[in-house]
Design an enzyme around this catalytic site. Structure first.
Site, PDB file in Angstrom:
ATOM      1  N   ALA A  65      -7.700   2.146   2.745  1.00 22.54           N
ATOM      2  CA  ALA A  65      -6.323   2.491   2.807  1.00 22.54           C
ATOM      3  C   ALA A  65      -5.398   2.110   1.811  1.00 22.54           C
ATOM      4  O   ALA A  65      -5.833   1.049   1.086  1.00 22.54           O
ATOM      5  CB  ALA A  65      -5.876   2.077   4.073  1.00 22.54           C
ATOM      6  N   GLY A 108     -11.386   1.748   4.210  1.00 20.07           N
ATOM      7  CA  GLY A 108     -11.335   3.094   4.396  1.00 20.07           C
ATOM      8  C   GLY A 108     -12.252   3.935   3.508  1.00 20.07           C
ATOM      9  O   GLY A 108     -12.682   5.373   4.058  1.00 20.07           O
ATOM     10  N   GLU A 111     -15.680   4.108   5.212  1.00 19.64           N
ATOM     11  CA  GLU A 111     -15.245   4.533   6.497  1.00 19.64           C
ATOM     12  C   GLU A 111     -15.301   6.283   6.261  1.00 19.64           C
ATOM     13  O   GLU A 111     -15.982   6.982   6.865  1.00 19.64           O
ATOM     14  CB  GLU A 111     -13.869   4.402   7.165  1.00 19.64           C
ATOM     15  CG  GLU A 111     -14.015   2.915   7.732  1.00 19.64           C
ATOM     16  CD  GLU A 111     -12.689   2.496   8.076  1.00 19.64           C
ATOM     17  OE1 GLU A 111     -12.071   2.426   7.589  1.00 19.64           O
ATOM     18  OE2 GLU A 111     -12.752   1.976   9.509  1.00 19.64           O
TER      19      GLU A 111
HETATM   20  N1  CAA Z   1      -4.663  -0.206  -1.573  1.00 19.79           N
HETATM   21  C1  CAA Z   1      -3.454   0.104  -2.885  1.00 19.79           C
HETATM   22  N2  CAA Z   1      -3.864  -0.267  -4.235  1.00 19.79           N
HETATM   23  C2  CAA Z   1      -5.188  -0.621  -4.679  1.00 19.79           C
HETATM   24  C3  CAA Z   1      -6.216  -0.646  -3.549  1.00 19.79           C
HETATM   25  C4  CAA Z   1      -5.750  -0.338  -2.175  1.00 19.79           C
HETATM   26  N3  CAA Z   1      -6.826  -0.295  -1.347  1.00 19.79           N
HETATM   27  N4  CAA Z   1      -7.307  -0.970  -4.207  1.00 19.79           N
HETATM   28  C5  CAA Z   1      -6.847  -1.144  -5.651  1.00 19.79           C
HETATM   29  N5  CAA Z   1      -5.569  -0.941  -5.503  1.00 19.79           N
HETATM   30  C6  CAA Z   1      -4.817  -0.897  -6.964  1.00 19.79           C
HETATM   31  C7  CAA Z   1      -4.593  -2.446  -7.253  1.00 19.79           C
HETATM   32  O1  CAA Z   1      -3.442  -2.819  -6.748  1.00 19.79           O
HETATM   33  C8  CAA Z   1      -4.454  -2.159  -8.923  1.00 19.79           C
HETATM   34  O2  CAA Z   1      -3.036  -1.654  -8.835  1.00 19.79           O
HETATM   35  P1  CAA Z   1      -2.128  -2.250 -10.280  1.00 19.79           P
HETATM   36  O3  CAA Z   1      -2.979  -1.807 -11.426  1.00 19.79           O
HETATM   37  O4  CAA Z   1      -1.049  -1.487 -10.172  1.00 19.79           O
HETATM   38  O5  CAA Z   1      -2.209  -3.712  -9.984  1.00 19.79           O
HETATM   39  C9  CAA Z   1      -5.301  -0.939  -9.219  1.00 19.79           C
HETATM   40  O6  CAA Z   1      -5.735  -0.246  -7.916  1.00 19.79           O
HETATM   41  C10 CAA Z   1      -6.473  -1.424  -9.731  1.00 19.79           C
HETATM   42  O7  CAA Z   1      -7.340  -2.534  -8.880  1.00 19.79           O
HETATM   43  P2  CAA Z   1      -7.634  -3.940  -9.495  1.00 19.79           P
HETATM   44  O8  CAA Z   1      -6.739  -4.434 -10.484  1.00 19.79           O
HETATM   45  O9  CAA Z   1      -7.630  -4.602  -8.095  1.00 19.79           O
HETATM   46  O10 CAA Z   1      -9.182  -3.576  -9.767  1.00 19.79           O
HETATM   47  P3  CAA Z   1     -10.547  -4.501 -10.086  1.00 19.79           P
HETATM   48  O11 CAA Z   1     -11.279  -3.847 -10.561  1.00 19.79           O
HETATM   49  O12 CAA Z   1     -10.053  -5.801 -10.153  1.00 19.79           O
HETATM   50  O13 CAA Z   1     -11.031  -4.645  -8.362  1.00 19.79           O
HETATM   51  C11 CAA Z   1     -11.563  -4.142  -6.048  1.00 19.79           C
HETATM   52  C12 CAA Z   1     -11.357  -3.688  -7.600  1.00 19.79           C
HETATM   53  C13 CAA Z   1     -12.383  -5.089  -5.775  1.00 19.79           C
HETATM   54  C14 CAA Z   1     -11.846  -2.737  -5.520  1.00 19.79           C
HETATM   55  C15 CAA Z   1     -10.036  -4.472  -5.695  1.00 19.79           C
HETATM   56  O14 CAA Z   1      -9.046  -3.409  -5.956  1.00 19.79           O
HETATM   57  C16 CAA Z   1      -9.837  -4.391  -4.234  1.00 19.79           C
HETATM   58  O15 CAA Z   1     -10.363  -5.224  -3.730  1.00 19.79           O
HETATM   59  N6  CAA Z   1      -9.222  -3.463  -3.497  1.00 19.79           N
HETATM   60  C17 CAA Z   1      -8.986  -3.514  -2.166  1.00 19.79           C
HETATM   61  C18 CAA Z   1     -10.068  -3.128  -1.111  1.00 19.79           C
HETATM   62  C19 CAA Z   1      -9.697  -3.466   0.105  1.00 19.79           C
HETATM   63  O16 CAA Z   1      -9.345  -4.331   0.742  1.00 19.79           O
HETATM   64  N7  CAA Z   1      -9.862  -2.340   0.910  1.00 19.79           N
HETATM   65  C20 CAA Z   1      -9.519  -2.156   2.205  1.00 19.79           C
HETATM   66  C21 CAA Z   1      -8.231  -1.680   2.550  1.00 19.79           C
HETATM   67  S1  CAA Z   1      -7.575  -1.617   4.344  1.00 19.79           S
HETATM   68  C22 CAA Z   1      -8.403  -0.314   5.036  1.00 19.79           C
HETATM   69  O17 CAA Z   1      -8.817   0.459   4.191  1.00 19.79           O
HETATM   70  C23 CAA Z   1      -8.062  -0.116   6.205  1.00 19.79           C
HETATM   71  C24 CAA Z   1      -8.681   0.982   7.321  1.00 19.79           C
HETATM   72  O18 CAA Z   1      -9.764   0.623   7.591  1.00 19.79           O
HETATM   73  C25 CAA Z   1      -8.369   2.271   7.287  1.00 19.79           C
END
Ligand code: CAA
Length: 257
Positions: A65, A108, A111
């Site tokens: 998400a 998500g 999921e």
């Molecule tokens: N939401 C919003 N933005 C996101 C995102 C997310 N879930 N995942 C990545 N991004 C964005 C980052 O903020 C970044 O943006 P900027 O360039 O503007 O800074 C861009 O995408 C690239 O991401 P990273 O620089 O973090 O890339 P990375 O290769 O270093 O890491 C990753 C990749 C490990 C996937 C890391 O991005 C990450 O941990 N993302 C979040 C994953 C997460 O926690 N997902 C669960 C979300 S909650 C959910 O999904 C609830 C539900 O059940 C419905």
């Protein structure tokens, strides 16, 4: 609605939806989900399409998400507007769906992959429910579907620790049915999609519903539903054609009737 966050393609009887928000690793913002649902509605109505392939970009299927959209929400906002509700559309989609997962399928994203009927993964795929690290829990069926797919111990391990697993681990625990090198994943997925799409569409819809009833409900209810769907296939010309073709030692010519 103009499609800005997904790309929709058609190949023979197969629709392909590519999640296309690469700058944010296909984070599932509200707009993306609206576009996805619009595409699902149109594919479901289109009788020339039998199977959907859902994929992302090479680095991410979807990283979950959209955290920036969620960050400032309060409990009262979620009570008034359950922003996850529209995500359920994919799980109600009637035709078979295959996920082709490259890169991250987190939160998500994992999921959404689990809402698909079959998951094929590339060697670089990574699956996880890292919500616990954000101080929350999965919200689009992760705690429910994961336990059904991989059993309680592994589901608990993933949900409670937020650990991310590789494609090969996902294959080992039964989350995905096959792992391919990145260069051939899409070809292999489309081969499977074509193979499935050559079957009768109404029978595919019934078969999917029968399996889902087991996945979503009790054994007894699932068995009752399976029997009634089985009987319903006898109202189809395709059922007669399938059995006749077998006995005449030829390939069936299904007409989706
Ligand atoms: N939401 C919003 N933005 C996101 C995102 C997310 N879930 N995942 C990545 N991004 C964005 C980052 O903020 C970044 O943006 P900027 O360039 O503007 O800074 C861009 O995408 C690239 O991401 P990273 O620089 O973090 O890339 P990375 O290769 O270093 O890491 C990753 C990749 C490990 C996937 C890391 O991005 C990450 O941990 N993302 C979040 C994953 C997460 O926690 N997902 C669960 C979300 S909650 C959910 O999904 C609830 C539900 O059940 C419905």
């Amino acid at each position: 609605m103009k499609l800005e966050n997904i790309i929709l393609k058609k190949k023979n009887k197969v629709a392909i939806i590519e999640l296309n928000r690469p700058k944010f690793l296909n984070a599932l913002c509200d707009q993306l989900v609206m576009e996805l649902n619009q595409a699902l509605d149109s594919i479901e109505k289109d009788n020339s399409l039998s199977v959907l392939v859902l994929t992302g970009s090479e680095k991410a299927f979807a990283a979950g998400a959209d955290i920036s959209e969620m960050k400032d929400k309060e409990f009262i906002d979620l009570l008034k507007d359950d922003f996850i509700k529209p995500w359920e559309r994919l799980s109600k989609f009637k035709k078979p769906v295959i996920a082709a997962v490259f890169g991250y399928a987190l939160g998500g994203g994992c999921e959404i992959a689990m809402m698909c009927d079959i998951i094929y993964a590339s060697e670089n795929a990574k699956f996880g429910q890292p919500e616990i690290k954000l101080g929350t829990i999965p919200a689009a069926g992760g705690t429910q579907r994961l336990v059904k797919s991989v059993g309680k111990s592994m589901a608990m391990e993933m949900v409670l620790s937020g650990k991310v697993i590789s494609a090969n681990e996902a294959k080992e625990i039964g989350l995905v049915s096959a792992v391919f090198t990145t260069d051939i994943l899409l070809t292999k997925t489309l081969e499977l999609a074509d193979d499935i799409a050559n079957n009768s569409l109404p029978v595919l819809i019934m078969a999917k519903e029968a399996v889902n009833r087991s996945y979503e409900g009790s054994l007894e209810e699932g068995m009752r539903n399976e029997r009634s769907l089985f009987k319903s296939t006898f109202s189809l010309l395709d059922r007669k054609e399938g059995m006749t073709a077998f006995l005449e030692k030829r390939k069936a010519k299904f007409k989706n009737k």
